[in-house]
Motif scaffolding. Structure first.
Motif, short mmCIF file in Angstrom:
data_model
loop_
_atom_site.label_atom_id
_atom_site.label_comp_id
_atom_site.label_asym_id
_atom_site.label_seq_id
_atom_site.Cartn_x
_atom_site.Cartn_y
_atom_site.Cartn_z
N ASP A 174 0.82 -1.22 0.00
CA ASP A 174 0.00 0.00 0.00
C ASP A 174 0.85 1.25 0.00
N ASN A 175 2.15 1.12 0.20
CA ASN A 175 3.07 2.25 0.28
C ASN A 175 3.52 2.64 -1.12
N GLN A 176 2.79 3.53 -1.76
CA GLN A 176 3.12 4.08 -3.08
C GLN A 176 3.33 2.99 -4.13
N ASN A 177 2.53 1.93 -4.05
CA ASN A 177 2.56 0.83 -5.03
C ASN A 177 3.94 0.20 -5.18
N GLN A 178 4.68 0.09 -4.09
CA GLN A 178 5.98 -0.57 -4.13
C GLN A 178 5.76 -2.08 -4.11
N LEU A 179 6.58 -2.79 -4.87
CA LEU A 179 6.46 -4.24 -4.92
C LEU A 179 6.82 -4.86 -3.58
N GLU A 180 6.07 -5.88 -3.19
CA GLU A 180 6.39 -6.66 -2.02
C GLU A 180 7.20 -7.86 -2.46
N ASP A 181 8.00 -8.39 -1.54
CA ASP A 181 8.67 -9.65 -1.84
C ASP A 181 7.61 -10.73 -1.83
N GLY A 182 7.49 -11.44 -2.91
CA GLY A 182 6.47 -12.47 -2.98
C GLY A 182 6.60 -13.23 -4.28
N GLU A 183 5.76 -14.20 -4.38
CA GLU A 183 5.82 -15.04 -5.55
C GLU A 183 4.81 -14.62 -6.60
N LEU A 184 4.96 -15.17 -7.76
CA LEU A 184 4.05 -14.95 -8.86
C LEU A 184 2.71 -15.60 -8.54
N ILE A 185 1.64 -14.89 -8.76
CA ILE A 185 0.30 -15.41 -8.52
C ILE A 185 -0.39 -15.54 -9.87
N ILE A 186 -0.89 -16.72 -10.16
CA ILE A 186 -1.57 -16.98 -11.42
C ILE A 186 -3.03 -17.27 -11.13
N LEU A 187 -3.91 -16.52 -11.78
CA LEU A 187 -5.34 -16.68 -11.57
C LEU A 187 -6.05 -16.85 -12.91
N LYS A 188 -7.17 -17.52 -12.87
CA LYS A 188 -7.99 -17.73 -14.06
C LYS A 188 -9.02 -16.61 -14.13
N VAL A 189 -9.25 -16.10 -15.32
CA VAL A 189 -10.21 -15.02 -15.54
C VAL A 189 -11.55 -15.65 -15.91
N GLY A 190 -12.60 -15.20 -15.23
CA GLY A 190 -13.94 -15.68 -15.53
C GLY A 190 -14.92 -14.53 -15.55
N GLU A 191 -16.06 -14.76 -16.14
CA GLU A 191 -17.11 -13.75 -16.16
C GLU A 191 -18.40 -14.35 -15.64
N GLU A 192 -19.10 -13.54 -14.87
CA GLU A 192 -20.37 -13.97 -14.30
C GLU A 192 -21.28 -12.76 -14.23
N CYS A 193 -22.43 -12.84 -14.85
CA CYS A 193 -23.40 -11.74 -14.85
C CYS A 193 -22.78 -10.44 -15.36
N GLY A 194 -21.93 -10.53 -16.36
CA GLY A 194 -21.32 -9.36 -16.96
C GLY A 194 -20.15 -8.79 -16.17
N GLU A 195 -19.78 -9.39 -15.05
CA GLU A 195 -18.66 -8.95 -14.23
C GLU A 195 -17.47 -9.88 -14.45
N THR A 196 -16.26 -9.32 -14.42
CA THR A 196 -15.05 -10.11 -14.56
C THR A 196 -14.52 -10.45 -13.17
N TYR A 197 -14.20 -11.73 -12.98
CA TYR A 197 -13.68 -12.22 -11.71
C TYR A 197 -12.37 -12.97 -11.95
N LEU A 198 -11.52 -13.00 -10.94
CA LEU A 198 -10.30 -13.78 -10.97
C LEU A 198 -10.44 -14.91 -9.96
N TYR A 199 -10.17 -16.13 -10.41
CA TYR A 199 -10.34 -17.32 -9.60
C TYR A 199 -9.03 -18.07 -9.46
N PRO A 200 -8.81 -18.73 -8.33
CA PRO A 200 -7.65 -19.63 -8.23
C PRO A 200 -7.87 -20.82 -9.17
N ILE A 201 -6.77 -21.33 -9.68
CA ILE A 201 -6.83 -22.52 -10.55
C ILE A 201 -6.79 -23.73 -9.62
N GLU A 202 -7.85 -24.51 -9.62
CA GLU A 202 -7.96 -25.62 -8.68
C GLU A 202 -7.39 -26.93 -9.21
#
Length: 91
Positions: free
Chosen positions: A44-72
């Motif tokens: 939250d501090n001026q959009n500075q990157l945190e140390d962390g890993e790459l997060i991969i999410l699946k893009v889905g749509e529901e009722c005209g809204e775009t959502y990101l889901y974990p890949i199960e």
């Protein structure tokens, strides 16, 4: 040579508890199994990157809204992860 400013694409995701999390979008792909996005967390501090890993999410749509889901599915996650890894390594 002109000095161009880099403006990362910052995505804010609200989790199931209503808490907002910010990520930088690194890449997106579409495959036969769906659309996916690769993100890394930012602080939250001026959009500075945190140390962390790459997060991969699946893009889905529901009722005209775009959502990101974990890949199960582990096999799907591994295949998509390899594609992102190769693409990001090439950059």
């Amino acid at each position: 040579m002109k000095n161009e400013e880099f403006n990362p694409n910052i995505v804010t995701i609200v989790d199931e508890d209503g808490i907002e999390h910010s990520f930088e979008e690194l890449d997106r792909i579409a495959t036969a199994t769906g659309r996916y996005v690769a993100l890394i967390p930012v602080s939250d501090n001026q959009n500075q990157l945190e140390d962390g890993e790459l997060i991969i999410l699946k893009v889905g749509e529901e009722c005209g809204e775009t959502y990101l889901y974990p890949i199960e599915d582990d096999t799907e996650f591994e295949k998509v992860g390899q594609v992102f890894e190769k693409r990001l390594f090439d950059i």
